[in-house]
Design a protein around this motif. Structure first.
Motif, PDB file in Angstrom:
ATOM      1  N   PRO A   7      12.237  14.487  -3.028  1.00 25.32           N
ATOM      2  CA  PRO A   7      11.992  14.214  -1.610  1.00 25.32           C
ATOM      3  C   PRO A   7      10.935  15.115  -0.979  1.00 25.32           C
ATOM      4  CG  PRO A   7      13.932  15.585  -1.838  1.00 25.32           C
ATOM      5  CD  PRO A   7      13.469  15.279  -3.238  1.00 25.32           C
ATOM      6  N   GLU A   8      10.334  16.012  -1.778  1.00 23.43           N
ATOM      7  CA  GLU A   8       9.452  17.029  -1.193  1.00 23.43           C
ATOM      8  C   GLU A   8       8.258  16.434  -0.457  1.00 23.43           C
ATOM      9  OE1 GLU A   8      11.928  18.720  -4.342  1.00 23.43           O
ATOM     10  OE2 GLU A   8      10.505  17.047  -4.330  1.00 23.43           O
ATOM     11  N   ALA A   9       7.640  15.388  -1.021  1.00 28.67           N
ATOM     12  CA  ALA A   9       6.453  14.808  -0.390  1.00 28.67           C
ATOM     13  C   ALA A   9       6.781  14.262   0.997  1.00 28.67           C
ATOM     14  CB  ALA A   9       5.860  13.717  -1.272  1.00 28.67           C
ATOM     15  N   GLU A  10       7.897  13.575   1.114  1.00 32.53           N
ATOM     16  CA  GLU A  10       8.296  13.062   2.423  1.00 32.53           C
ATOM     17  C   GLU A  10       8.608  14.205   3.386  1.00 32.53           C
ATOM     18  OE1 GLU A  10      11.961  10.638   4.538  1.00 32.53           O
ATOM     19  OE2 GLU A  10      11.473  10.162   2.451  1.00 32.53           O
ATOM     20  N   GLU A  11       9.283  15.217   2.898  1.00 31.36           N
ATOM     21  CA  GLU A  11       9.621  16.359   3.760  1.00 31.36           C
ATOM     22  C   GLU A  11       8.360  17.039   4.285  1.00 31.36           C
ATOM     23  OE1 GLU A  11      12.011  18.633   1.120  1.00 31.36           O
ATOM     24  OE2 GLU A  11      13.806  17.393   1.380  1.00 31.36           O
ATOM     25  N   LYS A  12       7.365  17.205   3.417  1.00 31.11           N
ATOM     26  CA  LYS A  12       6.107  17.831   3.847  1.00 31.11           C
ATOM     27  C   LYS A  12       5.357  16.943   4.834  1.00 31.11           C
ATOM     28  CE  LYS A  12       4.447  18.736  -0.311  1.00 31.11           C
ATOM     29  NZ  LYS A  12       3.498  19.263  -1.327  1.00 31.11           N
ATOM     30  N   THR A  13       5.412  15.642   4.605  1.00 31.75           N
ATOM     31  CA  THR A  13       4.768  14.705   5.528  1.00 31.75           C
ATOM     32  C   THR A  13       5.375  14.820   6.915  1.00 31.75           C
ATOM     33  OG1 THR A  13       4.184  13.133   3.784  1.00 31.75           O
ATOM     34  CG2 THR A  13       4.403  12.258   6.013  1.00 31.75           C
ATOM     35  N   VAL A  14       6.694  14.826   6.988  1.00 31.00           N
ATOM     36  CA  VAL A  14       7.383  14.921   8.280  1.00 31.00           C
ATOM     37  C   VAL A  14       7.019  16.228   8.989  1.00 31.00           C
ATOM     38  CG1 VAL A  14       9.636  15.169   9.377  1.00 31.00           C
ATOM     39  CG2 VAL A  14       9.283  13.413   7.626  1.00 31.00           C
ATOM     40  N   LYS A  15       7.060  17.328   8.269  1.00 34.83           N
ATOM     41  CA  LYS A  15       6.765  18.629   8.891  1.00 34.83           C
ATOM     42  C   LYS A  15       5.321  18.712   9.362  1.00 34.83           C
ATOM     43  CE  LYS A  15      10.279  21.210   6.303  1.00 34.83           C
ATOM     44  NZ  LYS A  15      10.530  22.242   5.261  1.00 34.83           N
ATOM     45  N   SER A  16       4.391  18.185   8.578  1.00 32.00           N
ATOM     46  CA  SER A  16       2.985  18.214   8.975  1.00 32.00           C
ATOM     47  C   SER A  16       2.745  17.400  10.237  1.00 32.00           C
ATOM     48  CB  SER A  16       2.100  17.686   7.840  1.00 32.00           C
ATOM     49  OG  SER A  16       2.111  18.547   6.732  1.00 32.00           O
ATOM     50  N   LEU A  17       3.330  16.218  10.290  1.00 33.21           N
ATOM     51  CA  LEU A  17       3.145  15.369  11.465  1.00 33.21           C
ATOM     52  C   LEU A  17       3.800  15.976  12.700  1.00 33.21           C
ATOM     53  CD1 LEU A  17       3.699  11.894   9.801  1.00 33.21           C
ATOM     54  CD2 LEU A  17       1.539  12.775  10.690  1.00 33.21           C
ATOM     55  N   GLN A  18       4.955  16.567  12.525  1.00 31.66           N
ATOM     56  CA  GLN A  18       5.603  17.231  13.656  1.00 31.66           C
ATOM     57  C   GLN A  18       4.758  18.399  14.162  1.00 31.66           C
ATOM     58  OE1 GLN A  18       9.373  18.117  11.779  1.00 31.66           O
ATOM     59  NE2 GLN A  18      10.380  16.329  12.683  1.00 31.66           N
ATOM     60  N   HIS A  19       4.153  19.131  13.231  1.00 30.43           N
ATOM     61  CA  HIS A  19       3.279  20.242  13.610  1.00 30.43           C
ATOM     62  C   HIS A  19       2.061  19.733  14.384  1.00 30.43           C
ATOM     63  CE1 HIS A  19       1.332  24.175  13.206  1.00 30.43           C
ATOM     64  NE2 HIS A  19       0.226  23.519  12.863  1.00 30.43           N
ATOM     65  N   LEU A  20       1.449  18.663  13.895  1.00 34.89           N
ATOM     66  CA  LEU A  20       0.271  18.117  14.567  1.00 34.89           C
ATOM     67  C   LEU A  20       0.625  17.515  15.919  1.00 34.89           C
ATOM     68  CD1 LEU A  20      -1.581  16.439  11.570  1.00 34.89           C
ATOM     69  CD2 LEU A  20      -2.170  18.576  12.721  1.00 34.89           C
ATOM     70  N   ALA A  21       1.819  16.958  16.036  1.00 38.47           N
ATOM     71  CA  ALA A  21       2.241  16.375  17.319  1.00 38.47           C
ATOM     72  C   ALA A  21       2.338  17.432  18.415  1.00 38.47           C
ATOM     73  CB  ALA A  21       3.573  15.655  17.156  1.00 38.47           C
ATOM     74  N   GLN A  22       2.638  18.660  18.032  1.00 40.90           N
ATOM     75  CA  GLN A  22       2.679  19.741  19.013  1.00 40.90           C
ATOM     76  C   GLN A  22       1.276  20.102  19.498  1.00 40.90           C
ATOM     77  OE1 GLN A  22       4.781  22.959  17.133  1.00 40.90           O
ATOM     78  NE2 GLN A  22       6.734  21.884  17.127  1.00 40.90           N
ATOM     79  N   LYS A  23       0.297  19.975  18.614  1.00 41.20           N
ATOM     80  CA  LYS A  23      -1.088  20.292  18.971  1.00 41.20           C
ATOM     81  C   LYS A  23      -1.753  19.145  19.731  1.00 41.20           C
ATOM     82  CE  LYS A  23      -2.230  23.538  15.259  1.00 41.20           C
ATOM     83  NZ  LYS A  23      -2.771  24.586  16.145  1.00 41.20           N
TER      84      LYS A  23
END
Length: 221
Positions: free
Chosen positions: A48-64
């Motif tokens: 599940p790592e790829a999906e987990e990294k995708t979610v975290k990256s998008l959440q990080h970018l959504a803050q910016k």
């Protein structure tokens, strides 16, 4: 907040969990685009790592970039379809078939959200599916124009951008998209061969629609 699907600058982004795609997303967000993300999951072949990294990256970018990323990530299972391209004459073209499937999935998403473009983190020549001979075969799988904001950059430039964005530490790690791929993939696609082998499994449209029907939605925020 969910992005506005009616925006005149709206794209479906293929986000893998690797280093490149979040940087591509960030560059288009900075240019005023609204982004709807799709992640092609290769579970259970991978973890599940790829999906987990995708979610975290998008959440990080959504803050910016608030209000520009849709709060819904579409996660599409593709492992079963990709496995059909691991045998016989199709195997040499595995990565091209994979990217063509992803383009079609992005198109299906775009039809639902009203996006006008597909966004990819591809870099020219970094891997076999990104040669000029293969990019064209990938691109024609979708009628939508493809945005490739990283196309002319080398890997170190992209890594520097990822570090500046704060996505590098999220994305770094083994790439899993080649889990089923051949050691010696083709670098110049033969469209007749691609279409013939896709037709043997029912056609690209049918394969993509089958995957899309099994998608699940992950709420990002």
């Amino acid at each position: 907040m969910q992005g506005n699907a009616s925006s005149t600058k709206s794209a479906v982004a293929l986000v893998s969990g690797g280093i490149d795609s979040p940087v591509a997303v960030a560059r288009m967000l900075a240019d005023g685009w609204t982004i709807h993300a799709v992640h092609a999951s290769q579970e259970p072949v991978t973890g599940p790592e790829a999906e987990e990294k995708t979610v975290k990256s998008l959440q990080h970018l959504a803050q910016k970039f608030p209000d520009r990323i849709s709060n819904k990530l579409q996660v599409v299972p593709v492992a079963e379809v990709l496995a059909t391209f691991t045998e016989g004459d199709a195997y040499r073209d595995y990565f091209v078939h994979m990217k063509r499937l992803y383009q079609k999935l992005a198109h299906l998403c775009a039809l639902e959200v009203g996006a006008s473009h597909v966004l990819s983190g591809e870099n020219l020549g970094q891997v076999s599916s990104q040669t000029l001979g293969n990019l064209g075969a990938v691109e024609v799988a979708s009628p939508l124009p493809v945005l490739r904001p990283l196309l002319g950059l080398d890997k170190q430039e992209v890594i520097a951008m990822a570090r500046a964005l704060g996505t590098y530490e999220i994305s770094v790690g083994p790439e899993e998209c080649d889990a089923l791929g051949p050691k010696h993939p083709t670098t110049i696609a033969d469209m007749d061969r691609l279409l013939r082998n896709e037709n043997l499994v029912g056609g690209l449209v049918e394969a993509a629609e089958g995957c899309w029907s099994e998608r699940r939605t992950v709420q990002l925020f």
